[in-house]
Design a protein around this motif. Structure first.
Motif, mmCIF file in Angstrom:
data_model
loop_
_atom_site.group_PDB
_atom_site.id
_atom_site.type_symbol
_atom_site.label_atom_id
_atom_site.label_comp_id
_atom_site.label_asym_id
_atom_site.label_seq_id
_atom_site.Cartn_x
_atom_site.Cartn_y
_atom_site.Cartn_z
ATOM 1 N N ARG A 163 -18.053 -2.087 -3.755
ATOM 2 C CA ARG A 163 -17.755 -2.820 -4.994
ATOM 3 C C ARG A 163 -16.262 -2.720 -5.328
ATOM 4 N NH1 ARG A 163 -20.985 -4.369 -9.329
ATOM 5 N NH2 ARG A 163 -19.936 -4.425 -11.346
ATOM 6 N N ALA A 164 -15.719 -1.527 -5.235
ATOM 7 C CA ALA A 164 -14.294 -1.336 -5.518
ATOM 8 C C ALA A 164 -13.443 -2.139 -4.535
ATOM 9 C CB ALA A 164 -13.946 0.146 -5.453
ATOM 10 N N ALA A 165 -13.846 -2.164 -3.258
ATOM 11 C CA ALA A 165 -13.087 -2.906 -2.247
ATOM 12 C C ALA A 165 -13.143 -4.412 -2.532
ATOM 13 C CB ALA A 165 -13.635 -2.603 -0.854
ATOM 14 N N LEU A 166 -14.292 -4.880 -3.009
ATOM 15 C CA LEU A 166 -14.424 -6.303 -3.340
ATOM 16 C C LEU A 166 -13.468 -6.687 -4.473
ATOM 17 C CD1 LEU A 166 -16.570 -8.762 -2.719
ATOM 18 C CD2 LEU A 166 -17.349 -8.202 -5.015
ATOM 19 N N PHE A 167 -13.436 -5.868 -5.511
ATOM 20 C CA PHE A 167 -12.538 -6.150 -6.637
ATOM 21 C C PHE A 167 -11.077 -6.125 -6.167
ATOM 22 C CE2 PHE A 167 -15.416 -4.763 -10.447
ATOM 23 C CZ PHE A 167 -16.405 -5.614 -9.989
ATOM 24 N N ALA A 168 -10.742 -5.155 -5.311
ATOM 25 C CA ALA A 168 -9.360 -5.050 -4.816
ATOM 26 C C ALA A 168 -8.986 -6.279 -3.999
ATOM 27 C CB ALA A 168 -9.206 -3.780 -3.983
ATOM 28 N N GLU A 169 -9.914 -6.792 -3.205
ATOM 29 C CA GLU A 169 -9.629 -7.968 -2.382
ATOM 30 C C GLU A 169 -9.459 -9.215 -3.249
ATOM 31 O OE1 GLU A 169 -8.699 -8.395 0.536
ATOM 32 O OE2 GLU A 169 -8.890 -10.584 0.696
ATOM 33 N N VAL A 170 -10.238 -9.311 -4.320
ATOM 34 C CA VAL A 170 -10.047 -10.433 -5.247
ATOM 35 C C VAL A 170 -8.619 -10.411 -5.792
ATOM 36 C CG1 VAL A 170 -10.676 -11.336 -7.522
ATOM 37 C CG2 VAL A 170 -12.468 -10.647 -5.920
ATOM 38 N N ARG A 171 -8.173 -9.233 -6.201
ATOM 39 C CA ARG A 171 -6.824 -9.135 -6.784
ATOM 40 C C ARG A 171 -5.747 -9.425 -5.738
ATOM 41 N NH1 ARG A 171 -9.646 -5.085 -10.237
ATOM 42 N NH2 ARG A 171 -9.400 -5.906 -12.355
ATOM 43 N N ARG A 172 -5.969 -8.985 -4.500
ATOM 44 C CA ARG A 172 -4.994 -9.284 -3.444
ATOM 45 C C ARG A 172 -4.941 -10.789 -3.184
ATOM 46 N NH1 ARG A 172 -4.420 -11.162 1.116
ATOM 47 N NH2 ARG A 172 -6.654 -11.643 1.272
ATOM 48 N N LEU A 231 -11.758 -18.007 -0.840
ATOM 49 C CA LEU A 231 -11.959 -16.685 -1.444
ATOM 50 C C LEU A 231 -13.206 -16.020 -0.869
ATOM 51 C CD1 LEU A 231 -11.359 -14.489 -3.606
ATOM 52 C CD2 LEU A 231 -12.884 -15.770 -5.129
ATOM 53 N N CYS A 232 -14.305 -16.765 -0.805
ATOM 54 C CA CYS A 232 -15.553 -16.178 -0.295
ATOM 55 C C CYS A 232 -15.375 -15.662 1.130
ATOM 56 C CB CYS A 232 -16.682 -17.207 -0.363
ATOM 57 S SG CYS A 232 -17.281 -17.537 -2.037
ATOM 58 N N ARG A 233 -14.658 -16.412 1.938
ATOM 59 C CA ARG A 233 -14.427 -15.956 3.323
ATOM 60 C C ARG A 233 -13.567 -14.690 3.334
ATOM 61 N NH1 ARG A 233 -16.058 -19.379 7.337
ATOM 62 N NH2 ARG A 233 -16.688 -21.480 6.701
ATOM 63 N N SER A 234 -12.577 -14.616 2.446
ATOM 64 C CA SER A 234 -11.737 -13.414 2.416
ATOM 65 C C SER A 234 -12.526 -12.210 1.919
ATOM 66 C CB SER A 234 -10.511 -13.648 1.520
ATOM 67 O OG SER A 234 -10.838 -13.530 0.154
ATOM 68 N N LEU A 235 -13.603 -12.451 1.167
ATOM 69 C CA LEU A 235 -14.423 -11.353 0.645
ATOM 70 C C LEU A 235 -15.533 -10.946 1.609
ATOM 71 C CD1 LEU A 235 -14.769 -12.475 -3.103
ATOM 72 C CD2 LEU A 235 -13.248 -10.751 -2.137
ATOM 73 N N GLY A 236 -15.644 -11.633 2.740
ATOM 74 C CA GLY A 236 -16.599 -11.196 3.749
ATOM 75 C C GLY A 236 -17.717 -12.154 4.066
ATOM 76 N N VAL A 237 -17.727 -13.341 3.451
ATOM 77 C CA VAL A 237 -18.755 -14.323 3.790
ATOM 78 C C VAL A 237 -18.382 -14.952 5.129
ATOM 79 C CG1 VAL A 237 -19.880 -16.487 3.134
ATOM 80 C CG2 VAL A 237 -19.240 -14.815 1.372
ATOM 81 N N THR A 238 -19.248 -14.807 6.094
ATOM 82 C CA THR A 238 -18.979 -15.371 7.420
ATOM 83 C C THR A 238 -19.874 -16.590 7.634
ATOM 84 O OG1 THR A 238 -20.600 -13.874 8.410
ATOM 85 C CG2 THR A 238 -18.307 -13.151 8.408
ATOM 86 N N LEU A 250 -22.690 -11.931 -5.535
ATOM 87 C CA LEU A 250 -22.047 -12.073 -4.226
ATOM 88 C C LEU A 250 -22.088 -10.754 -3.463
ATOM 89 C CD1 LEU A 250 -20.436 -13.637 -2.142
ATOM 90 C CD2 LEU A 250 -18.353 -13.106 -3.430
ATOM 91 N N LEU A 251 -21.788 -9.654 -4.151
ATOM 92 C CA LEU A 251 -21.819 -8.349 -3.495
ATOM 93 C C LEU A 251 -23.229 -8.015 -3.018
ATOM 94 C CD1 LEU A 251 -20.365 -5.735 -2.699
ATOM 95 C CD2 LEU A 251 -20.819 -4.870 -5.011
ATOM 96 N N MET A 252 -24.226 -8.338 -3.826
ATOM 97 C CA MET A 252 -25.613 -8.096 -3.438
ATOM 98 C C MET A 252 -25.933 -8.777 -2.107
ATOM 99 S SD MET A 252 -29.068 -9.393 -5.403
ATOM 100 C CE MET A 252 -28.907 -11.053 -4.717
ATOM 101 N N LEU A 253 -25.536 -10.028 -1.964
ATOM 102 C CA LEU A 253 -25.821 -10.756 -0.725
ATOM 103 C C LEU A 253 -25.005 -10.207 0.432
ATOM 104 C CD1 LEU A 253 -26.003 -14.418 -2.108
ATOM 105 C CD2 LEU A 253 -27.904 -12.916 -1.497
ATOM 106 N N LEU A 254 -23.747 -9.864 0.181
ATOM 107 C CA LEU A 254 -22.908 -9.311 1.251
ATOM 108 C C LEU A 254 -23.468 -7.986 1.762
ATOM 109 C CD1 LEU A 254 -19.348 -10.055 -0.179
ATOM 110 C CD2 LEU A 254 -20.353 -11.057 1.881
ATOM 111 N N CYS A 255 -24.102 -7.216 0.874
ATOM 112 C CA CYS A 255 -24.666 -5.914 1.250
ATOM 113 C C CYS A 255 -26.075 -6.034 1.820
ATOM 114 C CB CYS A 255 -24.687 -4.982 0.039
ATOM 115 S SG CYS A 255 -23.059 -4.467 -0.538
#
Length: 335
Positions: free
Chosen positions: A27-36, A144-151, A314-319
């Motif tokens: 979760r923390a990594a997801l928030f950090a990637e959004v900000r990046r 954004l979704c792809r940068s957060l891990g959606v493949t 989104l995090l729920m689905l990614l996990c």
């Protein structure tokens, strides 16, 4: 006390977080990637009040009401205030003041929403892009979704609202209410309805979307649905009889709702008044109309598109989880 994240737990364990520690790291990594992501694109992070004198008058969203405030400098308890269901109105005031592109990761609150995919409090990522329409913003949502891990090997699918219904429900959603009801008979459980609901095409469209169309969307890759009926425009522009609005659905779960934003103050005020009248007629609370937003629109909202994305879903689905509680630090029954 029970809930999606409390099954099998005794009272002595309810102090524990709903998510695993590894889940909290993701979760923390997801928030950090959004900000990046937004920092690289020059989009400014903002934060707006969680507690407001105003609230949404959307027909299907209920706000938590705070007790009247009486504090230093106040002569009497003030009017009731509300926990935000979205930071949208305040962010539009910033846009009208000249902020340029902005985003925020905001805590938002909604009454009567609790279950596998709902929690009364959740984190919403909301952002606005001056100069983009809803099609341009869909491109950025996908990036954004792809940068957060959606493949996804293929580009995210884009379906018109009518096309989505024809493909997954087998009928045209732009028909009269009586025909929509007939099309649904025997396919989904039909609720008892009053005369107003029976005559409202949007009632039957929403039922079909929630039970037939939505669950079938985005099975292989995320899917944008756009071109909603004008009657479902909410805060978006309308052109050619269709709302310039989109939703993003992945594996049957709605993730985002975006608009080419309506900037006409008088039209927005008319929609708010119509929604307030509807709420009054149906015995629902009628929050005060947000005069500050209307004033900001009169001052001038830049041509822009905006979107709200549910980060918890989104995090729920990614996990690979199936319950929102598994990715929340403390779901509501432990809060």
């Amino acid at each position: 006390m029970s809930g999606p994240g409390t099954r099998g737990l005794g009272p002595g364990n309810l102090w524990r977080p709903s998510a695993s520690i590894e889940g909290l790291r993701r979760r923390a990594a997801l928030f950090a990637e959004v900000r990046r992501f937004f920092a690289e694109r020059g989009v400014m992070e903002v934060d707006t009040p969680v507690l407001s004198r105003y609230a949404t008058v959307d027909r299907h969203i209920e706000s938590f009401v705070a007790v009247p405030f009486s504090g230093p400098g106040t002569r009497a308890p003030g009017p009731e205030s509300f926990l935000q269901t979205s930071p949208e109105f305040a962010m539009k005031r910033l846009l009208a003041a000249g902020s340029g592109p902005i985003y925020q990761i905001a805590p938002v609150f909604r009454c009567e929403e609790s279950g596998r995919l709902h929690n009364p409090e959740f984190r919403m990522l909301e952002w606005y892009r001056p100069g983009l329409d809803h099609h341009g913003l869909m491109d950025e949502v996908e990036a954004l979704c792809r940068s957060l891990g959606v493949t996804a090997a293929e580009p995210f699918e884009r379906l018109g609202y009518r096309e989505a219904f024809v493909r997954h429900a087998g009928f045209d959603p732009m028909q009269p209410a009586a025909q929509l009801r007939l099309d649904l008979e025997g396919r989904v459980p039909l609720p008892d309805v009053d005369d107003a609901q029976a005559a409202d095409p949007d009632f039957w469209r929403d039922l079909a979307m929630s039970l037939l169309v939505g669950p079938a969307l985005g099975e292989h890759q995320p899917c944008f649905v756009h071109g909603f009926p004008a009657s479902q425009a909410a805060l978006s522009r309308v052109e050619g009889g269709l709302a310039q609005r989109f939703e993003l659905v992945w594996r049957g779960v709605e993730l985002a709702n975006g608009f080419h934003e309506l900037g006409e103050a008088e039209e927005q005020q008319c929609r708010f008044k119509a929604d307030r009248s509807w709420r009054r007629e149906h015995g629902k609370p009628v929050p005060p109309l947000d005069e500050a937003l209307i004033a900001a629109l009169r001052h001038g909202l830049p041509d822009c598109a905006g979107v709200a994305l549910g980060l918890d879903r989104l995090l729920m689905l990614l996990c690979g989880e199936t319950e929102l509680a598994r990715v929340l630090p403390f779901e509501f029954s432990r809060a």
